[in-house]
Design a protein around this motif. Structure first.
Motif, mmCIF file in Angstrom:
data_model
loop_
_atom_site.group_PDB
_atom_site.id
_atom_site.type_symbol
_atom_site.label_atom_id
_atom_site.label_comp_id
_atom_site.label_asym_id
_atom_site.label_seq_id
_atom_site.Cartn_x
_atom_site.Cartn_y
_atom_site.Cartn_z
ATOM 1 N N SER A 34 57.917 31.224 52.535
ATOM 2 C CA SER A 34 59.420 31.169 52.701
ATOM 3 C C SER A 34 59.829 32.369 53.192
ATOM 4 O O SER A 34 58.974 33.205 53.783
ATOM 5 C CB SER A 34 60.025 31.146 51.022
ATOM 6 O OG SER A 34 59.305 32.361 50.366
ATOM 7 N N VAL A 35 61.208 32.398 53.625
ATOM 8 C CA VAL A 35 61.853 33.185 54.592
ATOM 9 C C VAL A 35 62.999 33.858 54.153
ATOM 10 O O VAL A 35 63.972 33.245 53.558
ATOM 11 C CB VAL A 35 61.928 32.421 56.004
ATOM 12 C CG1 VAL A 35 62.773 33.396 57.039
ATOM 13 C CG2 VAL A 35 60.730 31.852 56.691
ATOM 14 N N PHE A 36 63.434 35.074 54.534
ATOM 15 C CA PHE A 36 64.753 35.710 54.151
ATOM 16 C C PHE A 36 65.193 35.941 55.671
ATOM 17 O O PHE A 36 64.334 36.625 56.453
ATOM 18 C CB PHE A 36 64.594 37.031 53.393
ATOM 19 C CG PHE A 36 65.792 37.789 53.286
ATOM 20 C CD1 PHE A 36 66.840 37.732 52.361
ATOM 21 C CD2 PHE A 36 65.910 38.887 54.454
ATOM 22 C CE1 PHE A 36 67.843 38.394 52.328
ATOM 23 C CE2 PHE A 36 67.059 39.615 54.106
ATOM 24 C CZ PHE A 36 68.055 39.401 53.252
ATOM 25 N N GLU A 37 66.613 35.897 56.035
ATOM 26 C CA GLU A 37 66.948 36.215 57.158
ATOM 27 C C GLU A 37 68.633 37.102 56.810
ATOM 28 O O GLU A 37 69.143 36.489 56.059
ATOM 29 C CB GLU A 37 67.462 35.153 58.037
ATOM 30 C CG GLU A 37 66.185 34.419 58.698
ATOM 31 C CD GLU A 37 66.555 33.244 59.631
ATOM 32 O OE1 GLU A 37 67.784 32.960 59.498
ATOM 33 O OE2 GLU A 37 65.517 32.889 60.582
ATOM 34 N N TRP A 38 68.779 38.043 57.632
ATOM 35 C CA TRP A 38 70.100 38.763 57.744
ATOM 36 C C TRP A 38 70.479 38.878 59.063
ATOM 37 O O TRP A 38 69.876 39.557 59.822
ATOM 38 C CB TRP A 38 69.947 39.937 56.826
ATOM 39 C CG TRP A 38 71.340 40.533 56.711
ATOM 40 C CD1 TRP A 38 72.217 40.393 55.791
ATOM 41 C CD2 TRP A 38 71.872 41.795 57.299
ATOM 42 N NE1 TRP A 38 73.286 41.348 55.947
ATOM 43 C CE2 TRP A 38 73.026 42.071 56.975
ATOM 44 C CE3 TRP A 38 71.385 42.440 58.528
ATOM 45 C CZ2 TRP A 38 73.894 42.913 57.372
ATOM 46 C CZ3 TRP A 38 72.029 43.589 59.193
ATOM 47 C CH2 TRP A 38 73.343 43.642 58.547
ATOM 48 N N PHE A 39 71.881 38.610 59.304
ATOM 49 C CA PHE A 39 72.318 39.132 60.779
ATOM 50 C C PHE A 39 73.313 39.954 60.370
ATOM 51 O O PHE A 39 74.034 39.986 59.184
ATOM 52 C CB PHE A 39 72.787 37.788 61.323
ATOM 53 C CG PHE A 39 71.811 36.870 61.982
ATOM 54 C CD1 PHE A 39 71.471 36.871 63.123
ATOM 55 C CD2 PHE A 39 71.350 35.864 61.071
ATOM 56 C CE1 PHE A 39 70.591 36.025 63.714
ATOM 57 C CE2 PHE A 39 70.394 35.044 61.364
ATOM 58 C CZ PHE A 39 69.916 35.198 62.720
ATOM 59 N N LEU A 40 73.886 40.568 61.556
ATOM 60 C CA LEU A 40 74.958 41.698 61.307
ATOM 61 C C LEU A 40 76.249 41.310 60.652
ATOM 62 O O LEU A 40 76.845 41.598 59.846
ATOM 63 C CB LEU A 40 75.248 42.403 62.654
ATOM 64 C CG LEU A 40 74.039 43.660 63.181
ATOM 65 C CD1 LEU A 40 74.471 43.975 64.411
ATOM 66 C CD2 LEU A 40 74.013 44.687 62.034
#
Length: 412
Positions: A34-40
């Motif tokens: 599984s994956v976590f992503e965060w963009f500005l």
């Protein structure tokens, strides 16, 4: 912010790459699930958000002293750990500093974590996450071709930036600032083998790849941003570079300018660690040791402190990101100046990439790092500027650092 499966994999279209910092005993026996992503643009506190996600997935990131007492699990389906990537801009957000110009790789997340679980016999690593090739699938069969490099500034622009920093030092605004340049080149074909060559450059302590559906980060970093192991938190700043010759080694060891620059950053790292909750006295375990990366000598020190209370990942990231050796001193003032003078954002470079596990944590500083996305290869290189810096020499040093990466990507 995303928690779903988004095409992450070990590495593009080639044999799986080893996640930087992951346990040697588990390599090839675990896969992303599984994956976590965060963009500005997502908002919120990225240090807390990624910490919460990792904690929810069973990793001891709220109390890192637990890593010293943990037994690493090996059963099928158990959590092995997580790759963790933090961009330079995300690090600035965590530190409360200036973010800088827009990134040239906006499709790559600013924070990404990929959870790995142990796989069973006959199960393909990565089977829990969909896998797609980087770039245009139709171009893969045409072979690898790298076009001409385009720099984001000229040699004169870079030299002028060095003079701007020297003027700021003369005014007393800063003591040292790391100035970084960017270059990119178009490509066709499969970038995987070239990225693998990057990870195998001599001295790459954190050689490895993190890849998404249409992007990849490849690092050959020799520098430890932060490691937590056996109840201690450790950082190993690198500052000072010369050609890897006998004369270059003597020159580096004898350079008062390089030593002063290096000690300044060691003091900054000591201050960063001393602000952490739950740690004991900070000490310098090793000072100005000369080690080799590819064709260069570099000076490295080790700074550490024992963990004696509760120390969480979010607090640790806020203290050490972005790394002092790629910002300057004082850190926030250096970030302000960097935001003014660098023509493009630092993207995946000068951030962090490594491993958060059940029994240790190990993040490399993303120097000597390249990215591929949207048909282009990107890389960054620079150096620390002090009052004694010579602009031409600083421009040449950045080129020397980028040279092995360019050669590896070209297949030379």
């Amino acid at each position: 912010m995303g928690h779903g499966n988004r095409g992450y994999q070990h590495c593009a279209t080639v044999a799986p790459a080893v996640p930087p910092g992951s346990p040697a005993s588990c390599q090839r026996r675990h896969g992303p699930s599984s994956v976590f992503e965060w963009f500005l643009g997502d908002g919120g506190d990225p240090a807390e958000l990624v910490t919460a996600w990792l904690a929810d997935n069973g990793l001891p990131v709220r109390d890192l002293i637990r890593t010293a007492n943990a037994n690493h699990p090996n059963g099928v389906g158990t959590v092995c750990g997580s790759s963790l990537y933090v961009s330079a801009a995300a690090g600035s957000v965590m530190a409360g500093g200036a973010i800088g110009r827009p990134t040239p790789v906006p499709g790559i997340p600013d924070v990404a974590a990929v959870l790995y679980r142990h796989t069973g016999a006959g199960e393909e690593p990565g089977s829990g996450v969909s896998q797609r090739p980087i770039g245009d699938p139709e171009s893969i069969s045409r072979g690898w071709s790298l076009g001409p490099w385009q720099d984001s500034w000229t040699r004169q622009d870079h030299a002028d930036a060095v003079e701007t920093v020297r003027a700021a030092i003369r005014r007393g605004d800063v003591y040292q600032v790391n100035v970084v340049g960017h270059a990119s080149a178009p490509y066709t074909g499969d970038p995987g083998p070239s990225l693998q060559r990057v990870t195998k450059l001599s001295g790459a302590r954190y050689g490895g790849i993190l890849a998404g559906g249409d992007w990849a980060i490849a690092t050959a970093s020799p520098e430890t941003l932060v490691e937590v192991r056996a109840g201690r938190v450790v950082t190993r700043p690198i500052k000072g570079t010369r050609p890897a010759t006998a004369a270059g080694r003597r020159e580096l060891l004898g350079s008062a300018k390089e030593r002063a620059e290096h000690v300044m950053i060691v003091d900054l790292e000591r201050n960063d660690l001393s602000r952490l909750p739950g740690v004991g006295p900070v000490q310098v375990d090793e000072l100005f040791a000369v080690r080799r990366w590819s064709g260069l000598w570099q000076a490295e020190s080790q700074v550490s402190a024992p963990i004696r209370g509760t120390l969480g990942l979010a607090e640790l990231l806020r203290a050490v990101c972005p790394g002092g050796s790629v910002t300057g001193a004082p850190k926030l003032a250096a970030l302000d100046l960097i935001a003014d003078i660098e023509p493009v954002g630092r993207g995946v470079a000068m951030g962090a990439l490594g491993w958060v596990g059940t029994d240790h944590m190990d993040l490399g500083l993303t120097i000597r790092t390249a990215a591929v996305t949207e048909g282009r290869v990107h890389l960054w290189a620079g150096g620390g500027i002090t009052w004694d810096s010579d602009p031409v020499a600083e421009v040449d040093e950045a080129a020397a650092k980028a040279g092995p990466l360019r050669a590896a990507l070209a297949g030379d």
